[in-house]
Motif scaffolding. Structure first.
Motif, PDB file in Angstrom:
ATOM      1  N   ASP A  43       0.806  -1.221   0.000  1.00  0.00           N
ATOM      2  CA  ASP A  43       0.000   0.000   0.000  1.00  0.00           C
ATOM      3  C   ASP A  43       0.838   1.270   0.000  1.00  0.00           C
ATOM      4  N   LYS A  44       2.158   1.129   0.097  1.00  0.00           N
ATOM      5  CA  LYS A  44       3.039   2.289  -0.031  1.00  0.00           C
ATOM      6  C   LYS A  44       3.418   2.557  -1.483  1.00  0.00           C
ATOM      7  N   GLU A  45       3.180   1.568  -2.340  1.00  0.00           N
ATOM      8  CA  GLU A  45       3.564   1.704  -3.737  1.00  0.00           C
ATOM      9  C   GLU A  45       2.770   2.821  -4.431  1.00  0.00           C
ATOM     10  N   PRO A  46       3.443   3.688  -5.169  1.00  0.00           N
ATOM     11  CA  PRO A  46       2.739   4.750  -5.902  1.00  0.00           C
ATOM     12  C   PRO A  46       1.675   4.201  -6.852  1.00  0.00           C
ATOM     13  N   VAL A  47       1.974   3.053  -7.497  1.00  0.00           N
ATOM     14  CA  VAL A  47       1.010   2.504  -8.438  1.00  0.00           C
ATOM     15  C   VAL A  47      -0.283   2.124  -7.731  1.00  0.00           C
ATOM     16  N   TYR A  48      -0.169   1.615  -6.514  1.00  0.00           N
ATOM     17  CA  TYR A  48      -1.352   1.254  -5.735  1.00  0.00           C
ATOM     18  C   TYR A  48      -2.119   2.502  -5.325  1.00  0.00           C
ATOM     19  N   ARG A  49      -1.413   3.488  -4.810  1.00  0.00           N
ATOM     20  CA  ARG A  49      -2.069   4.707  -4.338  1.00  0.00           C
ATOM     21  C   ARG A  49      -2.723   5.463  -5.485  1.00  0.00           C
ATOM     22  N   ASP A  50      -2.029   5.538  -6.598  1.00  0.00           N
ATOM     23  CA  ASP A  50      -2.617   6.224  -7.754  1.00  0.00           C
ATOM     24  C   ASP A  50      -3.838   5.483  -8.271  1.00  0.00           C
ATOM     25  N   CYS A  51      -3.760   4.155  -8.252  1.00  0.00           N
ATOM     26  CA  CYS A  51      -4.889   3.337  -8.704  1.00  0.00           C
ATOM     27  C   CYS A  51      -6.114   3.577  -7.834  1.00  0.00           C
ATOM     28  N   VAL A  52      -5.909   3.612  -6.514  1.00  0.00           N
ATOM     29  CA  VAL A  52      -7.027   3.834  -5.598  1.00  0.00           C
ATOM     30  C   VAL A  52      -7.627   5.225  -5.807  1.00  0.00           C
ATOM     31  N   LYS A  53      -6.780   6.227  -5.932  1.00  0.00           N
ATOM     32  CA  LYS A  53      -7.275   7.594  -6.136  1.00  0.00           C
ATOM     33  C   LYS A  53      -8.089   7.699  -7.419  1.00  0.00           C
ATOM     34  N   GLN A  54      -7.567   7.117  -8.487  1.00  0.00           N
ATOM     35  CA  GLN A  54      -8.260   7.165  -9.767  1.00  0.00           C
ATOM     36  C   GLN A  54      -9.580   6.403  -9.713  1.00  0.00           C
ATOM     37  N   CYS A  55      -9.574   5.261  -9.073  1.00  0.00           N
ATOM     38  CA  CYS A  55     -10.780   4.441  -8.965  1.00  0.00           C
ATOM     39  C   CYS A  55     -11.852   5.160  -8.160  1.00  0.00           C
ATOM     40  N   VAL A  56     -11.461   5.748  -7.036  1.00  0.00           N
ATOM     41  CA  VAL A  56     -12.419   6.475  -6.200  1.00  0.00           C
ATOM     42  C   VAL A  56     -12.980   7.672  -6.949  1.00  0.00           C
ATOM     43  N   ARG A  57     -12.107   8.385  -7.619  1.00  0.00           N
ATOM     44  CA  ARG A  57     -12.538   9.579  -8.349  1.00  0.00           C
ATOM     45  C   ARG A  57     -13.496   9.212  -9.490  1.00  0.00           C
ATOM     46  N   THR A  58     -13.268   8.056 -10.098  1.00  0.00           N
ATOM     47  CA  THR A  58     -14.082   7.668 -11.250  1.00  0.00           C
ATOM     48  C   THR A  58     -15.372   6.963 -10.868  1.00  0.00           C
ATOM     49  N   ASN A  59     -15.308   6.112  -9.833  1.00  0.00           N
ATOM     50  CA  ASN A  59     -16.427   5.211  -9.540  1.00  0.00           C
ATOM     51  C   ASN A  59     -17.204   5.509  -8.270  1.00  0.00           C
ATOM     52  N   CYS A  60     -16.684   6.367  -7.425  1.00  0.00           N
ATOM     53  CA  CYS A  60     -17.301   6.523  -6.096  1.00  0.00           C
ATOM     54  C   CYS A  60     -17.970   7.883  -5.896  1.00  0.00           C
ATOM     55  N   THR A  61     -18.407   8.486  -6.964  1.00  0.00           N
ATOM     56  CA  THR A  61     -19.158   9.746  -6.885  1.00  0.00           C
ATOM     57  C   THR A  61     -20.277   9.730  -7.916  1.00  0.00           C
ATOM     58  N   GLY A  62     -21.307  10.480  -7.624  1.00  0.00           N
ATOM     59  CA  GLY A  62     -22.390  10.693  -8.579  1.00  0.00           C
ATOM     60  C   GLY A  62     -23.086   9.437  -9.032  1.00  0.00           C
ATOM     61  N   ALA A  63     -23.348   9.397 -10.350  1.00  0.00           N
ATOM     62  CA  ALA A  63     -24.122   8.292 -10.919  1.00  0.00           C
ATOM     63  C   ALA A  63     -23.388   6.967 -10.798  1.00  0.00           C
ATOM     64  N   ARG A  64     -22.052   6.982 -10.922  1.00  0.00           N
ATOM     65  CA  ARG A  64     -21.273   5.745 -10.791  1.00  0.00           C
ATOM     66  C   ARG A  64     -21.436   5.152  -9.393  1.00  0.00           C
ATOM     67  N   LEU A  65     -21.421   6.000  -8.379  1.00  0.00           N
ATOM     68  CA  LEU A  65     -21.590   5.518  -7.003  1.00  0.00           C
ATOM     69  C   LEU A  65     -22.983   4.931  -6.807  1.00  0.00           C
ATOM     70  N   ARG A  66     -23.985   5.606  -7.330  1.00  0.00           N
ATOM     71  CA  ARG A  66     -25.356   5.081  -7.204  1.00  0.00           C
ATOM     72  C   ARG A  66     -25.489   3.746  -7.940  1.00  0.00           C
ATOM     73  N   GLY A  67     -24.804   3.631  -9.072  1.00  0.00           N
ATOM     74  CA  GLY A  67     -24.820   2.361  -9.792  1.00  0.00           C
ATOM     75  C   GLY A  67     -24.149   1.247  -9.009  1.00  0.00           C
ATOM     76  N   PHE A  68     -23.023   1.586  -8.361  1.00  0.00           N
ATOM     77  CA  PHE A  68     -22.329   0.602  -7.526  1.00  0.00           C
ATOM     78  C   PHE A  68     -23.225   0.142  -6.385  1.00  0.00           C
ATOM     79  N   GLN A  69     -23.876   1.098  -5.723  1.00  0.00           N
ATOM     80  CA  GLN A  69     -24.720   0.773  -4.575  1.00  0.00           C
ATOM     81  C   GLN A  69     -25.926  -0.050  -4.973  1.00  0.00           C
TER      82      GLN A  69
END
Length: 331
Positions: free
Chosen positions: A35-61
């Protein structure tokens, strides 16, 4: 249990294993190589930004299974899970060893279970405790001097295995703390059980005072970890200390009674088995098939020990009942 701490009755009876583990590794579970790896941290940030807001979040839920929602899995948690495997794949592609994430090996999630093998092993240990407690109650009359103390100890142990199962199912702030605290409670109650058996039957006042001291020690321990600092090194050292007291006290009793009690070896063997099996924790290898790690193997190996320990408890309780009826002095 994902923690390296001692965990129904027999399995948590002594805790010398913690002392061994303390010498090998005292590390927090807040961060690891993965979890210290930049690739992991960047992946999580990008995933949250893309999938965990707005319509994408409602779709996930809306698409999330009910059992995942009930166990508290969030969109961010799912991002961390997916990015963990992305990082593992990159490590393997480059020929590097599999890293840990947030203090744990990567496990393949099954339904809502984060660590399926450890959760199953904890559940089976709890079922073994429950089965043998029922056998104890059906075999030993309530008049036996140790009856109520052993019943209480079994309930404390069952509670600990319940929280161990919950923790391995879903690792959260609450479930981790309950797993740690309940494990400590079992060790302390094992000391009380030993005190009642060795001293309390002849001097009830002594066991009562020891019981009060143990309650105060537990309260102080939990209060410090909750309100001051959750120090993993301190927690392991504390459990190692009380586990050593527990171990030596039981072994001394076994040695003193080896010529008079034909079943003494059962207690001694349980103590030695538990500490020997706990050495499996030292293997600490990446999960086989992403499911079975050393911690799960340890828990699975302790399941049969419950049956031997309760066999000792039944033999000893019946012995105490018979000697009380005959008016013989209990040793």
């Amino acid at each position: 249990m994902a923690s390296p701490l001692p965990r129904c009755t027999a399995v948590r009876l002594p805790a010398l294993a913690v002392a061994v583990l303390l010498l090998v590794s005292v590390s927090t579970v807040q961060s690891s190589q993965g979890d210290k790896e930049p690739v992991y941290r960047d992946c999580v940030k990008q995933c949250v930004r893309t999938n965990c807001t707005g319509a994408r979040l409602r779709g996930f839920q809306s698409a999330q299974p009910q059992y995942m929602m009930l166990t508290g899995w969030t969109c961010r948690d799912d991002c961390r899970y997916q990015c963990m495997w992305t990082t593992v794949g990159l490590y393997q592609a480059e020929g590097y060893s599999v890293p840990q994430f947030h203090g744990k090996w990567p496990f393949a999630r099954f339904l809502c279970f984060e660590e399926p093998a450890s959760a199953l092993a904890s559940l089976l240990n709890g079922l073994a405790c429950l089965l043998m407690l029922m056998r104890y109650r059906s075999t030993v009359p309530r008049q036996s001097p140790m009856y109520h103390t052993i019943n209480a100890f079994s309930l404390v142990s069952l509670n600990a295995w319940f929280w161990s199962t919950v923790f391995h199912t879903r690792d959260t702030y609450l479930t981790e703390k309950m797993d740690y605290f309940c494990a400590t409670a079992v060790i302390l109650y094992s000391i009380y059980l030993c005190c009642v058996r060795t001293l309390g039957l002849r001097r009830p006042g002594v066991s009562s005072m020891v019981g009060v001291l143990l309650i105060l020690a537990f309260t102080s321990h939990v209060s410090y970890l909750t309100f001051v600092s959750f120090d993993y090194g301190y927690n392991m050292a504390a459990n190692a200390t009380i586990g050593m007291v527990n171990l030596l006290w039981w072994l001394c009793w076994c040695w003193q009674n080896r010529r008079t009690l034909p079943y003494w070896w059962k207690c001694g063997l349980v103590v030695l088995l538990l500490h020997g099996l706990a050495l499996l924790e030292l293997l600490d290898f990446p999960p086989m098939l992403w499911v079975l790690d050393a911690h799960a193997v340890w828990h699975l190996s302790t399941i049969p020990v419950h049956f031997l320990f309760y066999s000792f408890l039944i033999d000893d309780s019946l012995y105490l009942l018979n000697t009380e009826k005959m008016g013989v002095k209990v040793e």
